[in-house]
Design a protein around this motif. Structure first.
Motif, PDB file in Angstrom:
ATOM      1  N   LEU A  37       0.425  -0.919   0.207  1.00 16.91           N
ATOM      2  CA  LEU A  37       0.151  -0.237  -0.167  1.00 16.91           C
ATOM      3  C   LEU A  37       1.004   1.141  -0.189  1.00 16.91           C
ATOM      4  CD1 LEU A  37      -3.349   0.420   2.336  1.00 16.91           C
ATOM      5  CD2 LEU A  37      -1.039   2.538   1.516  1.00 16.91           C
ATOM      6  N   TYR A  38       0.841   1.640  -1.081  1.00 15.58           N
ATOM      7  CA  TYR A  38       1.388   3.351  -1.067  1.00 15.58           C
ATOM      8  C   TYR A  38       1.350   4.392   0.252  1.00 15.58           C
ATOM      9  CZ  TYR A  38       3.304  -0.348  -5.054  1.00 15.58           C
ATOM     10  OH  TYR A  38       4.196  -1.297  -5.605  1.00 15.58           O
ATOM     11  N   ARG A  39       2.435   5.322   0.273  1.00 16.88           N
ATOM     12  CA  ARG A  39       1.955   6.629   0.676  1.00 16.88           C
ATOM     13  C   ARG A  39       1.135   7.452  -0.470  1.00 16.88           C
ATOM     14  NH1 ARG A  39       4.512   7.863   4.826  1.00 16.88           N
ATOM     15  NH2 ARG A  39       6.457   6.935   5.088  1.00 16.88           N
ATOM     16  N   GLY A  40       0.093   8.143   0.245  1.00 12.20           N
ATOM     17  CA  GLY A  40      -0.928   8.946  -0.248  1.00 12.20           C
ATOM     18  C   GLY A  40      -2.142   7.446  -0.973  1.00 12.20           C
ATOM     19  N   GLU A  41      -1.912   6.825  -1.140  1.00  4.65           N
ATOM     20  CA  GLU A  41      -2.982   5.977  -2.221  1.00  4.65           C
ATOM     21  C   GLU A  41      -4.257   5.653  -1.372  1.00  4.65           C
ATOM     22  OE1 GLU A  41      -2.810   1.774  -4.412  1.00  4.65           O
ATOM     23  OE2 GLU A  41      -1.771   2.041  -2.682  1.00  4.65           O
ATOM     24  N   ILE A  42      -5.342   5.244  -1.623  1.00  2.23           N
ATOM     25  CA  ILE A  42      -6.571   4.508  -0.831  1.00  2.23           C
ATOM     26  C   ILE A  42      -6.986   3.325  -2.090  1.00  2.23           C
ATOM     27  CG2 ILE A  42      -8.915   5.189  -0.321  1.00  2.23           C
ATOM     28  CD1 ILE A  42      -8.882   7.766  -1.090  1.00  2.23           C
ATOM     29  N   LEU A  43      -6.641   1.903  -1.391  1.00  2.00           N
ATOM     30  CA  LEU A  43      -6.189   0.608  -1.297  1.00  2.00           C
ATOM     31  C   LEU A  43      -8.030  -0.051  -1.527  1.00  2.00           C
ATOM     32  CD1 LEU A  43      -4.570  -1.816  -3.268  1.00  2.00           C
ATOM     33  CD2 LEU A  43      -3.883  -2.055  -0.618  1.00  2.00           C
ATOM     34  N   GLN A 145      -3.543  11.685  16.684  1.00  2.00           N
ATOM     35  CA  GLN A 145      -2.632  10.933  16.622  1.00  2.00           C
ATOM     36  C   GLN A 145      -1.496  10.734  15.353  1.00  2.00           C
ATOM     37  OE1 GLN A 145      -1.427   8.523  19.238  1.00  2.00           O
ATOM     38  NE2 GLN A 145      -2.716   7.338  19.960  1.00  2.00           N
ATOM     39  N   LYS A 146      -2.263  11.852  14.337  1.00  6.47           N
ATOM     40  CA  LYS A 146      -1.523  12.042  13.045  1.00  6.47           C
ATOM     41  C   LYS A 146      -0.678  10.917  12.662  1.00  6.47           C
ATOM     42  CE  LYS A 146      -0.528  16.856  15.054  1.00  6.47           C
ATOM     43  NZ  LYS A 146       0.596  17.395  14.637  1.00  6.47           N
ATOM     44  N   PRO A 147      -1.350   9.957  12.283  1.00  5.35           N
ATOM     45  CA  PRO A 147      -1.648   8.275  11.695  1.00  5.35           C
ATOM     46  C   PRO A 147      -0.762   8.928  10.188  1.00  5.35           C
ATOM     47  CG  PRO A 147      -3.564   8.511  11.510  1.00  5.35           C
ATOM     48  CD  PRO A 147      -3.513   9.618  12.728  1.00  5.35           C
ATOM     49  N   GLY A 148      -0.874   8.026   9.908  1.00  2.46           N
ATOM     50  CA  GLY A 148       0.260   7.846   7.879  1.00  2.46           C
ATOM     51  C   GLY A 148      -0.731   6.814   7.295  1.00  2.46           C
ATOM     52  N   LEU A 149      -1.760   5.953   8.536  1.00  2.00           N
ATOM     53  CA  LEU A 149      -2.184   5.042   7.839  1.00  2.00           C
ATOM     54  C   LEU A 149      -2.911   4.605   8.208  1.00  2.00           C
ATOM     55  CD1 LEU A 149      -3.584   2.688   5.761  1.00  2.00           C
ATOM     56  CD2 LEU A 149      -1.765   1.405   7.106  1.00  2.00           C
ATOM     57  N   ILE A 150      -4.520   5.247   7.166  1.00  5.77           N
ATOM     58  CA  ILE A 150      -6.291   4.702   8.502  1.00  5.77           C
ATOM     59  C   ILE A 150      -6.583   3.227   7.185  1.00  5.77           C
ATOM     60  CG2 ILE A 150      -8.565   5.312   8.451  1.00  5.77           C
ATOM     61  CD1 ILE A 150      -7.187   8.261   9.502  1.00  5.77           C
ATOM     62  N   ILE A 151      -7.228   2.681   8.217  1.00  4.87           N
ATOM     63  CA  ILE A 151      -8.004   1.401   7.495  1.00  4.87           C
ATOM     64  C   ILE A 151      -9.202   1.509   7.294  1.00  4.87           C
ATOM     65  CG2 ILE A 151      -8.519  -1.724   7.742  1.00  4.87           C
ATOM     66  CD1 ILE A 151      -5.785  -1.482   8.681  1.00  4.87           C
ATOM     67  N   ALA A 152      -9.981   2.085   6.791  1.00  4.72           N
ATOM     68  CA  ALA A 152     -11.644   1.715   6.656  1.00  4.72           C
ATOM     69  C   ALA A 152     -12.265   0.611   6.795  1.00  4.72           C
ATOM     70  CB  ALA A 152     -12.244   3.307   6.044  1.00  4.72           C
ATOM     71  N   ASP A 153     -13.018   0.311   8.066  1.00  6.22           N
ATOM     72  CA  ASP A 153     -13.229  -1.258   7.503  1.00  6.22           C
ATOM     73  C   ASP A 153     -14.865  -1.517   7.341  1.00  6.22           C
ATOM     74  OD1 ASP A 153     -14.175  -3.647   8.032  1.00  6.22           O
ATOM     75  OD2 ASP A 153     -13.748  -4.465   9.012  1.00  6.22           O
ATOM     76  N   TYR A 178      -3.856  15.695   3.491  1.00  9.22           N
ATOM     77  CA  TYR A 178      -2.375  15.513   4.213  1.00  9.22           C
ATOM     78  C   TYR A 178      -2.311  14.096   3.818  1.00  9.22           C
ATOM     79  CZ  TYR A 178      -5.078  19.016   7.533  1.00  9.22           C
ATOM     80  OH  TYR A 178      -5.882  19.612   7.174  1.00  9.22           O
ATOM     81  N   GLY A 179      -2.318  13.727   2.306  1.00 10.61           N
ATOM     82  CA  GLY A 179      -1.480  13.024   2.295  1.00 10.61           C
ATOM     83  C   GLY A 179      -1.489  11.295   3.184  1.00 10.61           C
ATOM     84  N   LEU A 180      -2.868  11.219   3.867  1.00 10.24           N
ATOM     85  CA  LEU A 180      -3.243  10.303   4.244  1.00 10.24           C
ATOM     86  C   LEU A 180      -3.666   8.947   3.144  1.00 10.24           C
ATOM     87  CD1 LEU A 180      -5.892  11.546   6.512  1.00 10.24           C
ATOM     88  CD2 LEU A 180      -3.692  10.057   7.064  1.00 10.24           C
ATOM     89  N   SER A 181      -3.393   7.750   3.512  1.00  7.35           N
ATOM     90  CA  SER A 181      -3.111   6.480   3.263  1.00  7.35           C
ATOM     91  C   SER A 181      -4.454   5.528   3.701  1.00  7.35           C
ATOM     92  CB  SER A 181      -2.201   6.066   3.125  1.00  7.35           C
ATOM     93  OG  SER A 181      -0.687   6.477   2.540  1.00  7.35           O
ATOM     94  N   TYR A 182      -4.835   5.400   2.520  1.00  8.78           N
ATOM     95  CA  TYR A 182      -5.814   4.300   3.219  1.00  8.78           C
ATOM     96  C   TYR A 182      -6.049   2.751   2.507  1.00  8.78           C
ATOM     97  CZ  TYR A 182      -8.340   8.547   4.752  1.00  8.78           C
ATOM     98  OH  TYR A 182      -8.911  10.155   4.627  1.00  8.78           O
ATOM     99  N   LEU A 183      -6.555   1.948   3.886  1.00 10.80           N
ATOM    100  CA  LEU A 183      -6.709   0.458   3.516  1.00 10.80           C
ATOM    101  C   LEU A 183      -8.513   0.420   3.160  1.00 10.80           C
ATOM    102  CD1 LEU A 183      -6.865  -2.478   1.991  1.00 10.80           C
ATOM    103  CD2 LEU A 183      -6.307  -2.744   4.357  1.00 10.80           C
TER     104      LEU A 183
END
Length: 233
Positions: A37-43, A145-153, A178-183
């Motif tokens: 999973l890449y930075r700034g990606e919504i996978l 807490q300023k995460p770089g990755l969020i998992i949205a289930d 904010y350049g967040l990445s998501y699964l």
């Protein structure tokens, strides 16, 4: 999105141990799962109920004990946004208290900084707001807490169409700004097509197909993917 991974999963296998006095052994539920999973990606992650999507999410967050393989994080404190926001919040507490709880647990912020951060997050996710307020609180709690990755289930599956569109726009805006990445885990392939860059297709605990959403939706290779797409029409 760039080509730098924020999450690497390599040859992940997960087992559950059946409950009950007479139950022995263990059951494998994820089989040799590998992806980046890449930075700034919504996978996107799609598959029918019971295919292993939520198990994969919990394994990534270190919530399952019986795992084998590699899960390599390149971000701090990845967070989860759940399908049912009501079950993830204490109804006896205020929004401000719920948002500040992760910072209090983390223990590295004084009262003034906690208050400032809570006010910042409330403005960021649009609180107070008449549409999807509980899900906005859950997203804010994940962001605090300023995460770089969020998992949205299945984070928007329980919302009506209008509110769902608002939350999807919020997710996309947070990625842009904010350049967040998501699964982004969902059973709704139309939502995945709308918001995701790439997609993983999971079936019986295995990733059976993956690729850019346009390519996967227009030219699916696996019969299982074709059946999911046909059901979504």
């Amino acid at each position: 999105m760039n080509s730098e991974p924020i999450l690497e999963v390599r040859h992940l296998n997960v087992w559950y141990r059946p409950s009950g006095v007479l139950c022995r052994g263990r059951q494998q539920v994820l089989h040799d799962v590998s992806f980046d999973l890449y930075r700034g990606e919504i996978l996107g992650l799609v598959g029918e109920s019971g295919s292993g999507k939520s198990t994969l999410a919990r394994a990534i967050l270190g919530m399952l004990p019986d795992c084998e393989g590699e899960i390599i994080h390149h971000s701090k404190r990845p967070q989860m946004v759940f399908q049912d926001p009501a079950s993830a919040m204490n109804p006896s507490r205020t929004v401000e208290w719920i948002l500040s709880e992760p910072l209090r647990i983390y223990g590295k912020y004084d009262a003034a900084e906690v208050q400032r951060r809570v006010a910042e997050i409330m403005k960021l996710v649009g609180l107070p707001h008449s549409g999807g307020q509980r899900q906005r609180v859950c997203i804010g709690t994940a962001l605090i807490q300023k995460p770089g990755l969020i998992i949205a289930d299945e984070a928007v599956s329980a919302l009506d169409v209008t509110i769902q569109a608002q939350i999807l726009e919020l997710i996309a805006r947070l990625r842009r700004e904010y350049g967040l990445s998501y699964l982004f885990i969902s059973h709704d392939l139309n939502v995945v097509y709308e918001i995701c860059d790439r997609c993983l297709v999971m079936h019986r605990g295995r990733i059976v197909e993956q690729g850019p959403v346009e390519e996967l939706y227009d030219h699916p290779k696996e019969d299982y993917t074709k059946a999911l797409l046909a059901a979504a029409e």
